[in-house]
Scaffold this active site. Sequence first.
Site, PDB file in Angstrom:
ATOM      1  N   ASP A 328       0.878  -1.161   0.000  1.00 20.86           N
ATOM      2  CA  ASP A 328       0.000   0.000   0.000  1.00 20.86           C
ATOM      3  C   ASP A 328       0.920   1.217   0.000  1.00 20.86           C
ATOM      4  OD1 ASP A 328      -2.491   1.487   0.374  1.00 20.86           O
ATOM      5  OD2 ASP A 328      -1.648   1.956   2.332  1.00 20.86           O
ATOM      6  N   ASP A 560      -0.505  -0.338   6.285  1.00 26.49           N
ATOM      7  CA  ASP A 560      -0.411   0.313   7.596  1.00 26.49           C
ATOM      8  C   ASP A 560      -1.263  -0.369   8.657  1.00 26.49           C
ATOM      9  OD1 ASP A 560      -2.982   1.093   7.008  1.00 26.49           O
ATOM     10  OD2 ASP A 560      -2.457   3.167   6.550  1.00 26.49           O
ATOM     11  N   ASP A 564      -6.259  -1.427   5.848  1.00 31.03           N
ATOM     12  CA  ASP A 564      -5.974  -2.533   4.934  1.00 31.03           C
ATOM     13  C   ASP A 564      -6.195  -3.912   5.545  1.00 31.03           C
ATOM     14  OD1 ASP A 564      -5.091  -0.823   2.794  1.00 31.03           O
ATOM     15  OD2 ASP A 564      -3.302  -0.438   3.979  1.00 31.03           O
TER      16      ASP A 564
END
Length: 665
Positions: A328, A560, A564
């Site tokens: 990400d 993080d 997610d």
Amino acid sequence: MVKKMTKKQKNMLKRIIISFVLLAALMICEHMGVFGSWTDTWLLLPFYAVPYLIIGYDIIYKAARNIRNGQIFDENFLMMLATFGAFGVREYSEAAAVMLFYQVGELFQSYAVGKSRQSIADMMDICPEYANIEQDGALVQVDPDDVEVGSVIVVKPGERIPLDGVVIEGESFIDTAALTGESVPRKTSAGEEIFSGCVNGNGTLKIKTTKEFDDSTVAKILELVENASSKKAKTEKFITKFARYYTPVVTIAAVLLAFVPPLILGGGLGMWIQRACTFLVISCPCALVISVPLGFFGGIGAASRMGVLVKGGNFLEAVAEMTTIVFDKTGTLTKGEFKVTKILLAERRNGEEANDGQETGDGEASSGDRVKKVCENSSGENSEKKRKLLELAALGEGYSNHPIAVSIREAYEKDGGKLEMSRVEEAKETAGHGICVRVDGREVLLGNEKLMQLEDIDYEPVAEAGTIVYAACEKQYLGAVVISDVVKEGAAEAICSMKKVGVKKCVMLTGDRKQAADKVAGELGIDEVHAELLPADKVSIVETLLANQRGKEKLAFAGDGINDAPVLSRADIGIAMGSMGSDAAIEAADVVLMDDDVKKIAAVVKCARKTLRIVKQNIVFALGIKALVLILGALGMANMWEAVFADVGVAVIAIMNSMRALRAD
């Protein structure tokens, strides 16, 4: 070594020394003919039984207890059966020596396991014993479990911080090594968040607690560490299952070896019983049963010293097989510290620039009039118009905790503005698009291009690199705010290191614009980029990537851990940026980087592959040597001393090899 031994290990060492001295004295006396005609008679049995029982009474007790409980086939049973058999054929010195050397191996194993556990057990030292509460002008020590949320605790220099909270008074340097592996202390002062488990440096701090002890960072880490050894790798499960069937098979084979050949081939029963006893000693599976889990535990310990928490041997094994990693972008490869870098005003549709004209002079206008003038794109100075556009964006994002929203508000407040949230009502968010609010009674839209298209706003696409927040009022396009994120230091080095350790593909996912995503990917050397994604899109892309994996190849997702969680759970390995306090990261991920340092991912891959290599070496070595000596023992070409090497010697060598996993190199 002795200083680091437990009381139990020291007692075992004393028994080994006493037994060895007695056995050596008996063997010397027997060799010198002191016993005379007693040699090779039952009269020597009581003498050799003394060192045997001193060193082996606990093995006999465990074997008898397990037999009583229906758990017959284990290494204690094998050793008892083999040594009783050796006594039965009057091989007294060999029987006592086998038990002695077996216990030497057990002591070495116990010490090695203790040492490998210590690297993880050190994490347990982060658990605070007390918290200081001020009562009637004096500090009182209380159990951290008894401290309620919102209480003010005092942490003196050198004390461990017992609970998560916010510093309300004081300034100090905080040692975070126990959580992050980082040796450089961090400075903290009033207003900053602070986490349990860290050690206060040189100043007294007053902290307002934000979590109960059970929900604190230290409690969650301790729970993770305690459960790490329970999640076994496939290799560990195979060895456990293998030993369950292997032990009864070799026991039956030894019985057959003792009684069948004399009936078919002839010869003395004693010779074949001796071979069967040798066979049993050789076949003891302790080298495999101990060295394999010890290797995985050592690997987990090595990772923990780097500030990386791996939740079990199964995840360490998966990391070793990782060939694709998906990142990400925000908060993982970039700092997530968004800042407003540009404010772009819309151009007039009649050909005139919106930036032209005279000063509006609306400084004393009402709030409604101010917004109306912005909405009508009235003329005035560029700076004033930009300030009004920023004000509108800050009001619209006033209730959001998203980093982009925070950066817009910070930019407005830094410019001297003060938000009046009473002017805002009816905020409605559209996931992956933006937000619609009413400011001073007028509809304001703030979001990406998708929102503008969805609402049929005639907007002007912005080609700037960064996150673009388009603004419209009453269906009229006003302009855009450009927000840029900063790439993390060491992120490019991390990607390069991952490719060096054998990761074939690095993929980046982001909800950001393609221009901004491509810019970051170009800086870092990312192989594949997917931009402008909705949260659900990330799961779909990971599903597609997983479908393309072959054989034992594994896919990891690094995020993080806050937004997610679905993707972290779906990937073969979820790697979260722990940020020293992200509950979601610790809960959802399989591997947690406690200081958000992506460079450590490559180090964990190296550590995992080294661990798996060591484990495989132990399996091949132990099975190979045992198979060879078992054949020699069955043929009468290996005696008890070769059997001792095949059991204890192989176990010690395998354990020493496993201990290499403790070193993170």
